[in-house]
Every structure is written in C-alpha cells, then in structure tokens.
Write a protein that holds these residues in place. Structure first.
Motif, PDB file in Angstrom:
ATOM      1  N   SER A  69       0.829  -1.206   0.000  1.00 54.34           N
ATOM      2  CA  SER A  69       0.000   0.000   0.000  1.00 54.34           C
ATOM      3  C   SER A  69       0.863   1.256   0.000  1.00 54.34           C
ATOM      4  O   SER A  69       0.592   2.212  -0.737  1.00 54.34           O
ATOM      5  CB  SER A  69      -0.918  -0.001   1.226  1.00 54.34           C
ATOM      6  N   ASN A  70       1.927   1.232   0.841  1.00 59.61           N
ATOM      7  CA  ASN A  70       2.831   2.386   0.863  1.00 59.61           C
ATOM      8  C   ASN A  70       3.524   2.584  -0.475  1.00 59.61           C
ATOM      9  O   ASN A  70       3.700   3.722  -0.935  1.00 59.61           O
ATOM     10  CB  ASN A  70       3.888   2.202   1.959  1.00 59.61           C
ATOM     11  N   LEU A  71       3.900   1.478  -1.109  1.00 59.88           N
ATOM     12  CA  LEU A  71       4.572   1.563  -2.399  1.00 59.88           C
ATOM     13  C   LEU A  71       3.637   2.145  -3.463  1.00 59.88           C
ATOM     14  O   LEU A  71       4.024   3.025  -4.237  1.00 59.88           O
ATOM     15  CB  LEU A  71       5.068   0.174  -2.824  1.00 59.88           C
ATOM     16  N   LEU A  72       2.396   1.651  -3.481  1.00 60.89           N
ATOM     17  CA  LEU A  72       1.430   2.164  -4.458  1.00 60.89           C
ATOM     18  C   LEU A  72       1.142   3.641  -4.212  1.00 60.89           C
ATOM     19  O   LEU A  72       1.030   4.436  -5.155  1.00 60.89           O
ATOM     20  CB  LEU A  72       0.136   1.344  -4.389  1.00 60.89           C
ATOM     21  N   ARG A  73       1.010   4.005  -2.926  1.00 61.68           N
ATOM     22  CA  ARG A  73       0.762   5.401  -2.610  1.00 61.68           C
ATOM     23  C   ARG A  73       1.947   6.264  -3.024  1.00 61.68           C
ATOM     24  O   ARG A  73       1.781   7.371  -3.556  1.00 61.68           O
ATOM     25  CB  ARG A  73       0.481   5.545  -1.117  1.00 61.68           C
ATOM     26  N   SER A  74       3.161   5.717  -2.777  1.00 66.53           N
ATOM     27  CA  SER A  74       4.351   6.460  -3.150  1.00 66.53           C
ATOM     28  C   SER A  74       4.452   6.632  -4.660  1.00 66.53           C
ATOM     29  O   SER A  74       4.753   7.714  -5.162  1.00 66.53           O
ATOM     30  CB  SER A  74       5.591   5.733  -2.616  1.00 66.53           C
ATOM     31  N   ILE A  75       4.204   5.534  -5.379  1.00 67.00           N
ATOM     32  CA  ILE A  75       4.290   5.602  -6.845  1.00 67.00           C
ATOM     33  C   ILE A  75       3.279   6.587  -7.401  1.00 67.00           C
ATOM     34  O   ILE A  75       3.602   7.433  -8.247  1.00 67.00           O
ATOM     35  CB  ILE A  75       4.080   4.203  -7.445  1.00 67.00           C
ATOM     36  N   SER A  76       2.033   6.465  -6.935  1.00 63.48           N
ATOM     37  CA  SER A  76       0.989   7.355  -7.457  1.00 63.48           C
ATOM     38  C   SER A  76       1.316   8.814  -7.142  1.00 63.48           C
ATOM     39  O   SER A  76       1.080   9.713  -7.956  1.00 63.48           O
ATOM     40  CB  SER A  76      -0.369   6.980  -6.861  1.00 63.48           C
ATOM     41  N   HIS A  77       1.890   9.052  -5.948  1.00 61.86           N
ATOM     42  CA  HIS A  77       2.216  10.420  -5.556  1.00 61.86           C
ATOM     43  C   HIS A  77       3.392  10.972  -6.367  1.00 61.86           C
ATOM     44  O   HIS A  77       3.358  12.092  -6.880  1.00 61.86           O
ATOM     45  CB  HIS A  77       2.539  10.460  -4.055  1.00 61.86           C
ATOM     46  N   ASP A  78       4.451  10.151  -6.502  1.00 65.86           N
ATOM     47  CA  ASP A  78       5.667  10.640  -7.145  1.00 65.86           C
ATOM     48  C   ASP A  78       5.565  10.677  -8.660  1.00 65.86           C
ATOM     49  O   ASP A  78       6.274  11.453  -9.303  1.00 65.86           O
ATOM     50  CB  ASP A  78       6.858   9.769  -6.734  1.00 65.86           C
ATOM     51  N   LEU A  79       4.725   9.816  -9.237  1.00 69.51           N
ATOM     52  CA  LEU A  79       4.595   9.817 -10.697  1.00 69.51           C
ATOM     53  C   LEU A  79       3.615  10.879 -11.188  1.00 69.51           C
ATOM     54  O   LEU A  79       3.766  11.399 -12.305  1.00 69.51           O
ATOM     55  CB  LEU A  79       4.145   8.444 -11.189  1.00 69.51           C
ATOM     56  N   ARG A  80       2.616  11.167 -10.384  1.00 72.54           N
ATOM     57  CA  ARG A  80       1.581  12.089 -10.847  1.00 72.54           C
ATOM     58  C   ARG A  80       2.136  13.495 -11.114  1.00 72.54           C
ATOM     59  O   ARG A  80       1.833  14.117 -12.141  1.00 72.54           O
ATOM     60  CB  ARG A  80       0.460  12.165  -9.806  1.00 72.54           C
ATOM     61  N   THR A  81       2.984  14.006 -10.201  1.00 74.50           N
ATOM     62  CA  THR A  81       3.469  15.388 -10.350  1.00 74.50           C
ATOM     63  C   THR A  81       4.337  15.582 -11.599  1.00 74.50           C
ATOM     64  O   THR A  81       4.070  16.491 -12.401  1.00 74.50           O
ATOM     65  CB  THR A  81       4.228  15.803  -9.090  1.00 74.50           C
ATOM     66  N   PRO A  82       5.377  14.757 -11.827  1.00 68.88           N
ATOM     67  CA  PRO A  82       6.161  14.967 -13.051  1.00 68.88           C
ATOM     68  C   PRO A  82       5.367  14.693 -14.323  1.00 68.88           C
ATOM     69  O   PRO A  82       5.566  15.376 -15.330  1.00 68.88           O
ATOM     70  CB  PRO A  82       7.329  13.999 -12.902  1.00 68.88           C
ATOM     71  N   LEU A  83       4.473  13.724 -14.285  1.00 67.14           N
ATOM     72  CA  LEU A  83       3.653  13.466 -15.468  1.00 67.14           C
ATOM     73  C   LEU A  83       2.754  14.663 -15.772  1.00 67.14           C
ATOM     74  O   LEU A  83       2.563  15.043 -16.942  1.00 67.14           O
ATOM     75  CB  LEU A  83       2.802  12.200 -15.265  1.00 67.14           C
ATOM     76  N   THR A  84       2.204  15.263 -14.719  1.00 62.60           N
ATOM     77  CA  THR A  84       1.376  16.461 -14.922  1.00 62.60           C
ATOM     78  C   THR A  84       2.211  17.583 -15.531  1.00 62.60           C
ATOM     79  O   THR A  84       1.760  18.309 -16.437  1.00 62.60           O
ATOM     80  CB  THR A  84       0.779  16.919 -13.577  1.00 62.60           C
ATOM     81  N   GLY A  85       3.468  17.743 -15.019  1.00 64.97           N
ATOM     82  CA  GLY A  85       4.348  18.772 -15.574  1.00 64.97           C
ATOM     83  C   GLY A  85       4.678  18.506 -17.033  1.00 64.97           C
ATOM     84  O   GLY A  85       4.693  19.429 -17.863  1.00 64.97           O
ATOM     85  N   ILE A  86       4.966  17.235 -17.370  1.00 61.40           N
ATOM     86  CA  ILE A  86       5.290  16.885 -18.765  1.00 61.40           C
ATOM     87  C   ILE A  86       4.096  17.159 -19.671  1.00 61.40           C
ATOM     88  O   ILE A  86       4.224  17.731 -20.765  1.00 61.40           O
ATOM     89  CB  ILE A  86       5.720  15.411 -18.852  1.00 61.40           C
ATOM     90  N   ILE A  87       2.910  16.764 -19.225  1.00 58.61           N
ATOM     91  CA  ILE A  87       1.705  16.973 -20.041  1.00 58.61           C
ATOM     92  C   ILE A  87       1.446  18.464 -20.231  1.00 58.61           C
ATOM     93  O   ILE A  87       1.145  18.930 -21.340  1.00 58.61           O
ATOM     94  CB  ILE A  87       0.501  16.276 -19.370  1.00 58.61           C
ATOM     95  N   GLY A  88       1.575  19.224 -19.117  1.00 59.21           N
ATOM     96  CA  GLY A  88       1.316  20.668 -19.220  1.00 59.21           C
ATOM     97  C   GLY A  88       2.314  21.374 -20.125  1.00 59.21           C
ATOM     98  O   GLY A  88       1.935  22.202 -20.979  1.00 59.21           O
TER      99      GLY A  88
END
Length: 509
Positions: free
Chosen positions: A291-310
C-alpha cells in the motif's frame, strides 16, 4: 526401558550377581550369630539367649537380601544350629525336645514377614527412584522442547528421546499417505522394513480412528510397528511408530510414551500457532508495504507526469507565440521531469530485485570506487552541486551488490541536494568489522513527526515540486538490510540531517 533380549540378559546378570552377594551376606550373618551364641554360652553357662541371637540374625538376613528365600533358609539353618549346638544333648539333633516346634515356626514366620515387609519397602523405593528419574527426564526433555526453533526440530527431539529411552526404532508420519509415499522420518535402524500395504493400512487406521494401531492392537495387528497418534486438542498432528512387535509392553512404559507425545503435541500446536501468527504478521507487513509503495508511486509519478503533459501541451498549442526562450525552458522542464521518472523506474526495478531475489549476488568491491560512481552520476544530474568526499587511508573492500549500493548512495545524495541544497558531505570509515558510510546535508533536518517512520512510508515535503522522498528511503532500508547492515538518520546539533549506513566487511558464513 530396554528391548526384551537386552532386558533378559541384564536380568540374568543382575540376579546371578545378586544371588552370590545374598549368599555371602547370609553366610556371614549366620557365622557371626553362631560365634556370638558360643561366646554367650561360655560367659553365662546358659543357652537361654541363643534363640534370640538367631532370631536377630534371621531378621538381618531377611532385611539385607532380596526376596523370601534367603530369610527362610536362614531360619531353617538357625533352627538346626540351635538344636545341634546349643540344646542338650549337645552336638546331636533332637527334634523331640520341648519348644523345638515353637522356635522353628517363630523363626520361619519372622523370616517371611520381615522379607515381605522389606521387599515391599524396597519395591516402593525403587518405584520412587524410577519415578524421580522419569520426572527428571521429562523435565530435561521439556526444556529441550521449549528451546526448539521449529516443528521439525521438536519432532526430531521427540524421536531421539523415545529412541534413547525405549532402545527401539522410531518412525514419524505426518499424514496418512506418508509411508505409502516413503515420506516417513526414521530414527534408529529398522532392518529390512518395507513400506508395504500392512504398514500403510495401520497408519491410515491411526489417522482415521485417532487411536493406537498396528502391533498389539485390534487395527492391523500384523504390522511390525505400533502406531500411536500425536494429537492436541483432538486434532491429529501425526503419528509415532514404535517397533514393539516382539516386545511385551508394560503399562507404565506406554503411559510414559503417551505423556511424552502429549507434551510434544502441545508444543507443536503452540509452535504452529506462533508460525501462523508470524505469517499473518508478515502478510500484513507485505500488504502495508504494498500500500505504501502504491501510494508512493501514485504520488511521485503524478506530479512529473502532470508537468510533462502541461509543458508539452503549452508547446504544442502555443509554440509560435510563447517564443524561443520560453519553449526552451518548457523543454528543459520536460527533460528534467523525464529524468525524474527514469530514476523512479530505476528505484522500482531495485525494489523488485531486492524483494524477489532470495540471496543477493555479492562481490568484493572497493568502497571508494562505489562512492565515486555515485558522485559522478549525481554530478551529471546536478552539475552545480558541491559534493565533498572524505575517505580513509586504507582501502576497504566490501562484499556487496554494487548496483544496489550505488542506488542507495544516489538516493541519499539526491535527497540531500533536493531538500537541503549544497554542500553535501560524504564520508567513509572503518568501524569494527563494518564499513560506515555517511551522507550529511546542512539544511533544517528532518521534522520530528516524520522521523519515526522515515524508512517505512512516504514522507511528503510540501514545498517540493515533485512531491516527497517517495520510495527512495524505503528502498535504501531494504537494500542495506539485505546486505546484513543497518541504516539510521540523526539531526545534527549545528543543523542538517546525517544518514549513516553500515555494511559488513566480511561475508557471513
């Protein structure tokens, strides 16, 4: 507790030696009684006390010897001696003299009663001694059983104990098909024992009826072994096979075996409950880690992906209007975010490698070169970072998985640069049989409320553009633990955080 043949040999030897000793005792006591009676007659000129002396002699013989025989023999010899040497006419047998039947019957009764009494006392003493020895053996066995590490060791201890006490081969079968599939555990020599249908039938009956089967029972009586169920709380845990086919089983012996098996059953059940509880705890830990790993992945991947998309969307939609400088800045952001994602993928691959590899492939590597590799890679990502390295005079060679240890150092250095800026101090030194690595920054340190679970869960920095420490520190902890080392963090008195991890200098054997 011995086999029938050994017991018979021991019994013949014991009684042979005992008969010789009893003969010597009887002869010596009667000889002393005769001498004492002769002396009394000479001193008092009367044979009135002779009967009392021989009565005492018969008592001593009956008390000192085994069984009734020697006391009765002593009473007969005593009557003849009194009649022949100490009753008129002297040195002649006169069985018609007054009082002779009374003396004979009295001595005979004294011998029988004394022998019976002393024999009963001796038997009780032997039983008490045997009971004491049995309790002591049971106590020693229970101590060994309590120190056993797992169920397999408990079963081995039980088989060894029974084999030593019974001098008999021991089998242990965990399930009803154990003998059929040649899965029985054997302690001792079993000769030409074959896992045939008779033995399999006896084992199956033992598991089906949860009672004694095999030799000496109504179920499969022609089996070579007697199978006794190993149970606890009515649950069948296995069965013990004892080679008692040609041996008469004493009730005390069988009860002793049952007491051992009952104690083993309780210990096995307790151990299995402990193992089940540990498995549940490990499953809960794995689930929490997942659960911690999934939460970490979702948290850490979302921000850079949002920046790349934007950024990419801005270039695509407004590339002609935003100008060359702004476009270059957006491209640089995309590149930086892509590198962040690449490092996340590297961390995830390292997590998978650590969790799925039972034993790391280590090789002895120079610690200085490993630190140099990590510093070079971090300088490529942070060209302006000031990284200071302090190395010992001696060259330290450490058994390690180089790729994983470099990943640990990179994670610690990048976290220091990202959250505290530079400079970053890296040091290496020898501490006992371990090499100690240190990565220190000069920022504000780690917040107290985050330090308790720093290596277990996601730590979020609100002012960080790309989120928290992610899985980096969790991964570091897993890698160092897999190498047999330790990792910890301390806030320095003059500011900043210091991460220290150790690695053994020698491979554990």
């Amino acid at each position: 507790m011995r086999t029938k043949m050994n017991e018979e040999k021991w019994r013949r030897f014991y009684f042979g030696q005992r008969n010789i000793l009893d003969f010597v005792i009887t002869f010596a006591i009667l000889l002393v009684a005769a001498g004492a009676s002769t002396l009394l007659v000479k001193l008092s000129n009367s044979s009135a006390n002779v009967a009392a002396v021989f009565t005492l002699a018969v008592l001593l013989v009956a008390w000192s010897t085994e069984g009734f025989g020697w006391g009765i023999i002593a009473s007969i010899i005593g009557v003849f001696a009194v009649n022949y040497a100490f009753t008129a006419p002297y040195y002649e047998f006169n069985f018609t003299s007054a009082g002779y039947p009374v003396i004979f019957i009295s001595l005979l009764l004294i011998a029988v009663i004394t022998s019976a009494t002393t024999g009963n006392v001796k038997r009780q003493a032997r039983r008490a001694k045997a009971s004491e020895q049995s309790v002591r053996r049971l106590y020693d066995f229970s101590q060994k059983l309590a120190s056993a590490q797992d169920t397999e060791q408990m079963v081995q201890l039980t088989m060894q104990y029974l084999h030593e006490q019974l001098d008999s081969p021991i089998l242990y079968v965990k399930n009803s098909d154990g003998i059929l599939n040649n899965q029985e555990l054997v302690y001792g020599e079993i000769g030409k024992f074959v896992s045939d249908s008779i033995e399999h039938s006896a084992v199956s009956d033992c598991f089906r009826h949860i009672c004694d089967t095999g030799a000496g029972t109504t179920y499969s009586p022609f089996a070579r072994f007697r199978y006794i169920p190993l149970t606890c709380s009515g649950k069948m845990l296995g069965c013990i096979g004892l080679l008692w086919q040609d041996k008469k089983v004493e009730p005390e012996e069988l009860e002793h075996v049952r007491a051992i098996l009952a104690q083993t059953g309780i210990s096995l059940e307790r151990q299995m409950l402990t193992e089940e509880r540990n498995r549940a705890a490990m499953a809960a830990d794995r689930e929490s880690m997942r659960s911690n790993l999934l939460r970490s992945i979702s948290h850490d991947l979302r921000t850079p992906l949002t920046g790349i998309i934007g950024a990419s969307a801005a270039i695509e939609e407004n590339g002609d209007r935003i100008g060359r400088t702004e476009t270059k800045k957006l491209a640089a952001d995309i590149h930086e975010d892509a590198e962040w994602l690449l490092r996340m993928v590297e961390n995830l691959l390292s997590v998978t490698r650590v969790s799925q590899t039972p034993e790391l492939k280590k090789s002895e590597e120079a610690a200085e070169e490993v630190i140099g590799e990590a510093v070079v890679r971090c300088k490529k990502r942070f060209p302006d970072a000031q990284i200071r390295v302090q190395l010992p005079e001696e060259m330290l060679f450490i058994p390690m998985d180089v790729t994983l240890i470099v990943q640990v150092l990179i994670n610690l250095i990048e976290n220091a640069i990202r959250y505290a800026g530079t400079p970053v101090d890296i040091s290496l030194k020898r501490v006992g049989n371990s090499a100690e690595f240190s990565v220190r920054d000069f920022g504000s340190g780690i917040e107290e409320n985050k330090r308790a679970k720093l290596f277990e869960s996601v730590q979020v920095q609100s002012d960080s553009r790309r989120g928290g420490l992610g899985i980096g520190l969790t991964l570091c902890h897993s890698i160092i633990a897999a190498h047999g080392g330790t990792i910890c963090e301390t806030n320095q008195p003059d500011g900043g955080a210091r991460f220290v991890f150790t690695l053994p200098l020698e491979e554990e054997t």
